[in-house]
Write a protein that holds these residues in place. Structure first.
Motif, PDB file in Angstrom:
ATOM      1  N   LEU A 217       0.852  -1.192   0.000  1.00 29.30           N
ATOM      2  CA  LEU A 217       0.000   0.000   0.000  1.00 29.30           C
ATOM      3  C   LEU A 217       0.884   1.237   0.000  1.00 29.30           C
ATOM      4  CD1 LEU A 217      -2.741   1.448   0.254  1.00 29.30           C
ATOM      5  CD2 LEU A 217      -2.522   1.202   2.743  1.00 29.30           C
ATOM      6  N   ARG A 218       0.624   2.135  -0.956  1.00 22.95           N
ATOM      7  CA  ARG A 218       1.331   3.415  -1.036  1.00 22.95           C
ATOM      8  C   ARG A 218       0.344   4.545  -0.776  1.00 22.95           C
ATOM      9  NH1 ARG A 218       2.083   4.478  -6.417  1.00 22.95           N
ATOM     10  NH2 ARG A 218       0.544   6.169  -6.275  1.00 22.95           N
ATOM     11  N   LEU A 219       0.668   5.383   0.202  1.00 23.56           N
ATOM     12  CA  LEU A 219      -0.169   6.524   0.556  1.00 23.56           C
ATOM     13  C   LEU A 219       0.560   7.802   0.158  1.00 23.56           C
ATOM     14  CD1 LEU A 219      -1.334   5.397   4.124  1.00 23.56           C
ATOM     15  CD2 LEU A 219      -2.544   5.125   1.958  1.00 23.56           C
ATOM     16  N   ASP A 220      -0.015   8.571  -0.749  1.00 24.69           N
ATOM     17  CA  ASP A 220       0.585   9.816  -1.222  1.00 24.69           C
ATOM     18  C   ASP A 220       0.147  10.946  -0.288  1.00 24.69           C
ATOM     19  OD1 ASP A 220       1.673   8.460  -3.421  1.00 24.69           O
ATOM     20  OD2 ASP A 220      -0.191   8.670  -4.533  1.00 24.69           O
ATOM     21  N   THR A 222       1.771  13.961   0.280  1.00 22.82           N
ATOM     22  CA  THR A 222       1.914  15.205  -0.479  1.00 22.82           C
ATOM     23  C   THR A 222       2.486  14.851  -1.835  1.00 22.82           C
ATOM     24  OG1 THR A 222       4.167  15.667   0.305  1.00 22.82           O
ATOM     25  CG2 THR A 222       2.352  16.486   1.664  1.00 22.82           C
ATOM     26  N   ARG A 223       2.786  15.893  -2.602  1.00 20.00           N
ATOM     27  CA  ARG A 223       3.366  15.640  -3.916  1.00 20.00           C
ATOM     28  C   ARG A 223       4.707  14.931  -3.823  1.00 20.00           C
ATOM     29  NH1 ARG A 223       5.686  20.501  -7.445  1.00 20.00           N
ATOM     30  NH2 ARG A 223       7.236  20.248  -5.795  1.00 20.00           N
ATOM     31  N   ASP A 224       5.479  15.198  -2.767  1.00 24.97           N
ATOM     32  CA  ASP A 224       6.836  14.662  -2.654  1.00 24.97           C
ATOM     33  C   ASP A 224       6.994  13.639  -1.536  1.00 24.97           C
ATOM     34  OD1 ASP A 224       7.705  16.372  -4.715  1.00 24.97           O
ATOM     35  OD2 ASP A 224       7.977  18.009  -3.286  1.00 24.97           O
ATOM     36  N   THR A 225       5.969  13.381  -0.772  1.00 16.96           N
ATOM     37  CA  THR A 225       6.082  12.482   0.387  1.00 16.96           C
ATOM     38  C   THR A 225       5.112  11.326   0.240  1.00 16.96           C
ATOM     39  OG1 THR A 225       6.666  14.373   1.773  1.00 16.96           O
ATOM     40  CG2 THR A 225       6.031  12.339   2.895  1.00 16.96           C
ATOM     41  N   ARG A 226       5.622  10.119   0.456  1.00 17.23           N
ATOM     42  CA  ARG A 226       4.820   8.903   0.348  1.00 17.23           C
ATOM     43  C   ARG A 226       5.093   8.004   1.546  1.00 17.23           C
ATOM     44  NH1 ARG A 226       7.039  10.578  -4.011  1.00 17.23           N
ATOM     45  NH2 ARG A 226       8.951   9.442  -3.537  1.00 17.23           N
ATOM     46  N   VAL A 227       4.050   7.354   2.017  1.00 13.55           N
ATOM     47  CA  VAL A 227       4.153   6.356   3.079  1.00 13.55           C
ATOM     48  C   VAL A 227       4.017   4.985   2.433  1.00 13.55           C
ATOM     49  CG1 VAL A 227       3.122   5.440   5.181  1.00 13.55           C
ATOM     50  CG2 VAL A 227       3.297   7.918   4.854  1.00 13.55           C
ATOM     51  N   LEU A 228       4.945   4.088   2.726  1.00 12.97           N
ATOM     52  CA  LEU A 228       4.995   2.769   2.106  1.00 12.97           C
ATOM     53  C   LEU A 228       4.736   1.702   3.164  1.00 12.97           C
ATOM     54  CD1 LEU A 228       8.259   3.352   0.029  1.00 12.97           C
ATOM     55  CD2 LEU A 228       5.905   3.818  -0.674  1.00 12.97           C
ATOM     56  N   LEU A 229       3.725   0.882   2.920  1.00 15.85           N
ATOM     57  CA  LEU A 229       3.370  -0.223   3.812  1.00 15.85           C
ATOM     58  C   LEU A 229       3.410  -1.518   3.010  1.00 15.85           C
ATOM     59  CD1 LEU A 229       0.315   1.405   5.659  1.00 15.85           C
ATOM     60  CD2 LEU A 229       2.707   1.374   6.395  1.00 15.85           C
ATOM     61  N   GLU A 230       4.110  -2.531   3.545  1.00 15.62           N
ATOM     62  CA  GLU A 230       4.276  -3.790   2.838  1.00 15.62           C
ATOM     63  C   GLU A 230       4.018  -4.959   3.779  1.00 15.62           C
ATOM     64  OE1 GLU A 230       8.242  -3.803   1.384  1.00 15.62           O
ATOM     65  OE2 GLU A 230       8.008  -2.000   0.144  1.00 15.62           O
ATOM     66  N   SER A 231       3.472  -6.026   3.208  1.00 12.07           N
ATOM     67  CA  SER A 231       3.301  -7.283   3.948  1.00 12.07           C
ATOM     68  C   SER A 231       3.662  -8.433   3.018  1.00 12.07           C
ATOM     69  CB  SER A 231       1.855  -7.435   4.443  1.00 12.07           C
ATOM     70  OG  SER A 231       0.957  -7.476   3.353  1.00 12.07           O
ATOM     71  N   ARG A 232       4.159  -9.531   3.574  1.00 13.33           N
ATOM     72  CA  ARG A 232       4.621 -10.658   2.775  1.00 13.33           C
ATOM     73  C   ARG A 232       4.472 -11.945   3.568  1.00 13.33           C
ATOM     74  NH1 ARG A 232       8.260  -6.899   3.788  1.00 13.33           N
ATOM     75  NH2 ARG A 232       9.764  -7.253   5.467  1.00 13.33           N
ATOM     76  N   ILE A 233       4.374 -13.046   2.823  1.00 12.81           N
ATOM     77  CA  ILE A 233       4.238 -14.361   3.436  1.00 12.81           C
ATOM     78  C   ILE A 233       4.783 -15.402   2.466  1.00 12.81           C
ATOM     79  CG2 ILE A 233       1.896 -14.683   2.543  1.00 12.81           C
ATOM     80  CD1 ILE A 233       1.275 -16.237   5.105  1.00 12.81           C
ATOM     81  N   ARG A 234       5.341 -16.451   3.012  1.00 14.43           N
ATOM     82  CA  ARG A 234       5.890 -17.529   2.195  1.00 14.43           C
ATOM     83  C   ARG A 234       5.753 -18.841   2.957  1.00 14.43           C
ATOM     84  NH1 ARG A 234       9.384 -18.317  -2.117  1.00 14.43           N
ATOM     85  NH2 ARG A 234      10.627 -20.228  -2.025  1.00 14.43           N
ATOM     86  N   LEU A 235       5.259 -19.861   2.269  1.00 17.15           N
ATOM     87  CA  LEU A 235       5.098 -21.200   2.829  1.00 17.15           C
ATOM     88  C   LEU A 235       5.877 -22.171   1.970  1.00 17.15           C
ATOM     89  CD1 LEU A 235       3.764 -23.300   4.700  1.00 17.15           C
ATOM     90  CD2 LEU A 235       1.806 -23.303   3.120  1.00 17.15           C
ATOM     91  N   ASP A 236       6.745 -22.969   2.620  1.00 17.60           N
ATOM     92  CA  ASP A 236       7.581 -23.928   1.892  1.00 17.60           C
ATOM     93  C   ASP A 236       7.782 -25.158   2.766  1.00 17.60           C
ATOM     94  OD1 ASP A 236       9.060 -25.015  -0.122  1.00 17.60           O
ATOM     95  OD2 ASP A 236      10.574 -23.425  -0.181  1.00 17.60           O
TER      96      ASP A 236
END
Length: 508
Positions: A217-220, A222-236
């Motif tokens: 998820l990317r939250l804009d 302002t024009r020059d500032t962004r908040v980056l949220l990431e999630s991940r999962i792996r099953l092996d």
């Protein structure tokens, strides 16, 4: 009569005769035309002057020669004609003025007109829409792309065992995928989730699940500032011959890796700074031995915390080099593992690289650096080595795509006396569309794992091909063949396997 009087009398008579003769000739030539001068134009005669000479009365012709014709009748009225000062207009033409009949003004000499502007550069032609691509399911402003694939195949070595222990089996593979893409004016949500289960008909112990996914998820702000949220999962799963399994196990123990990260990115003109913090969790399932006993792997469970700072500078729109620094901490649930070593560690790494888009045909990101990892147990020496990532996509033609990926990282192990592992992976994939709905893909990969402090090295190689034939936007037929091989310095760990698969994919 005096002589002067005689002269005046004769002169008057002569002038009267001459005036009468001229009047008669003019009337004969211009009969029917105006013969007199209107009264509003003609000047009134001046009053006669009194003669100072006393004489006999003179004739009228001598006193005023014009009087001979002033008394005659005329066909022209003496009154002023109507509209004498107005312009002449035709009876059948209305509203026409003299201005409309004026000759056009002559062109004034000026500078030559400026040259027309050059034509705009040709716009890049948009790629044609794939008539066989899935349209997706719209839920509000989010597009979901679900798909299900059911396949059947044959595996010559389901357990990846050595030599004569390998027993082939037919199997079924049941796979589901879900793609997520937002359709927002600002901000962005995207992700991909895939899960599968392999069911071996003749060897149920080799049956296993697998899957992976991510959601970003990317939250804009302002024009020059962004908040980056990431999630991940792996099953092996772990293969029975893995050096980290100290005994022969039955089945394939599960491994879970899941986590997330949060960060902020800000642009200072061409300079971009990104700060990101992450948390990742690693869990290992206990293994079952052939004797029925349970092999605990809780000493391998751990949590990793990391903080990364990246500074990139946009030299050109398609070239952004960067420098990156990262620190991390690995904390194991159990302070001491089964071999009596304290495995918790801290690491510091630095790398340089660049993201690039040389053209629409060549894009990617490449980075490389160095990492130093220090362990709490003084008996384990620091693990140092090269780390890096690479992802390059090259499209030499609209029908051909070449994808190159590589990674280098330092990992953990539970082998006594070994600080950790050095892992190298490289893969190459070439996809070519024979037709709009028929794609052939060839792939190969190579990997090497070195166990630091032990004379153990594993070299993994695979090569194969895939074919996808799209019947419609919804249905597609897939087939693949893969040859796998592992060469290890550890006794009894080598294996070879051939996997064939064909199935039907349903996508929405």
């Amino acid at each position: 009569m005096s002589g002067r009087a005689k002269i005046l009398l004769l002169s008057g008579a002569a002038l009267s005769g001459l005036a009468f003769a001229c009047t008669a000739a003019s009337a004969q030539q211009t009969r029917g035309l105006r013969t007199g001068t209107p009264s509003y134009i003609a000047q009134q005669p001046a009053p006669p002057e009194r003669s100072t000479v006393s004489a006999e009365p003179m004739p009228q012709a001598i006193r005023d020669p014009a009087a001979l014709v002033q008394g005659q009748g005329s066909a022209v009225s003496n009154r002023q004609p109507p509209r004498a000062s107005a312009p002449v207009q035709g009876s059948a033409v209305r509203g026409v003025t003299q201005r409309q009949f004026r000759a056009p003004q002559p062109a004034v000499a000026t500078l030559p007109p400026p040259a027309p502007p050059p034509p705009p550069p040709p716009r890049r032609r948009q790629p044609e829409e794939d008539p066989y691509a899935a349209l997706g399911v719209r839920v509000g402003s989010v597009i979901l792309r679900p798909s299900v694939t059911n396949s059947i195949g044959y595996d010559t070595n389901p357990q990846r065992s050595t030599g004569a222990e390998a027993k082939g089996s037919a199997f079924g593979r049941y796979e589901g995928e879900l793609g997520v893409q937002s359709d927002w004016r600002i901000h962005e949500l995207k992700g991909q989730l895939r899960g599968a289960y392999l069911d071996y008909f003749r060897n149920p112990e080799a049956s296993r699940p697998e899957g992976e996914g991510n959601l970003d998820l990317r939250l804009d702000m302002t024009r020059d500032t962004r908040v980056l949220l990431e999630s991940r999962i792996r099953l092996d799963t772990q293969r029975p011959g893995s050096p980290d399994l100290s005994a022969n196990v039955v089945g394939r123990p599960l491994t879970w890796q899941y986590g997330g990260s949060a960060g902020v990115s800000h642009d200072f003109n061409r300079l971009q700074l990104t700060l990101r913090g992450s948390v990742d969790r690693y869990d290992y399932e206990d293994a079952k031995l052939s004797s029925g006993a349970i092999l605990s792997q809780k000493d391998r469970n751990m949590t990793q915390y990391g903080l990364r700072l990246r500074a990139g500078y946009e030299v050109s729109p398609g070239f952004r080099p960067f420098i990156q620094g990262e620190i991390d901490q690995r904390a194991f649930d159990e302070k001491v593992d089964s071999s009596g070593y304290e495995r918790s560690s801290s690491g510091v790494s630095a790398r340089i690289g660049s993201s690039f888009e040389i053209s629409r045909q060549l894009t990617g990101e490449v980075s490389g650096g160095y990492q130093d990892r220090k362990y709490e147990d003084p008996r384990l020496k620091n693990l140092r080595g090269f780390v890096g990532d690479a992802a390059v996509i090259w499209a030499p033609t609209p029908l051909t795509t070449v994808t190159l990926r590589g990674t280098a990282e330092l990992g953990d192990t539970t082998i006594a006396g070994s600080s950790g592992t050095t892992n190298r992976r490289l893969s190459l994939e070439i996809a070519h569309a024979l037709r709009r709905n028929l794609t052939v893909t060839g792939f190969t990969g190579f990997g090497r794992t070195d166990y630091e402090g032990q004379n153990i090295r594993e070299d993994y190689m695979n090569v194969g091909a895939r074919v996808e034939y799209k019947l419609t936007r919804t249905f597609a037929i897939r087939a693949s063949f893969t040859h796998e091989r592992l060469n290890s310095t550890s006794q009894g760990a080598d294996y070879t396997a051939n996997v064939s698969l064909v199935g039907l994919r349903v996508q929405f």
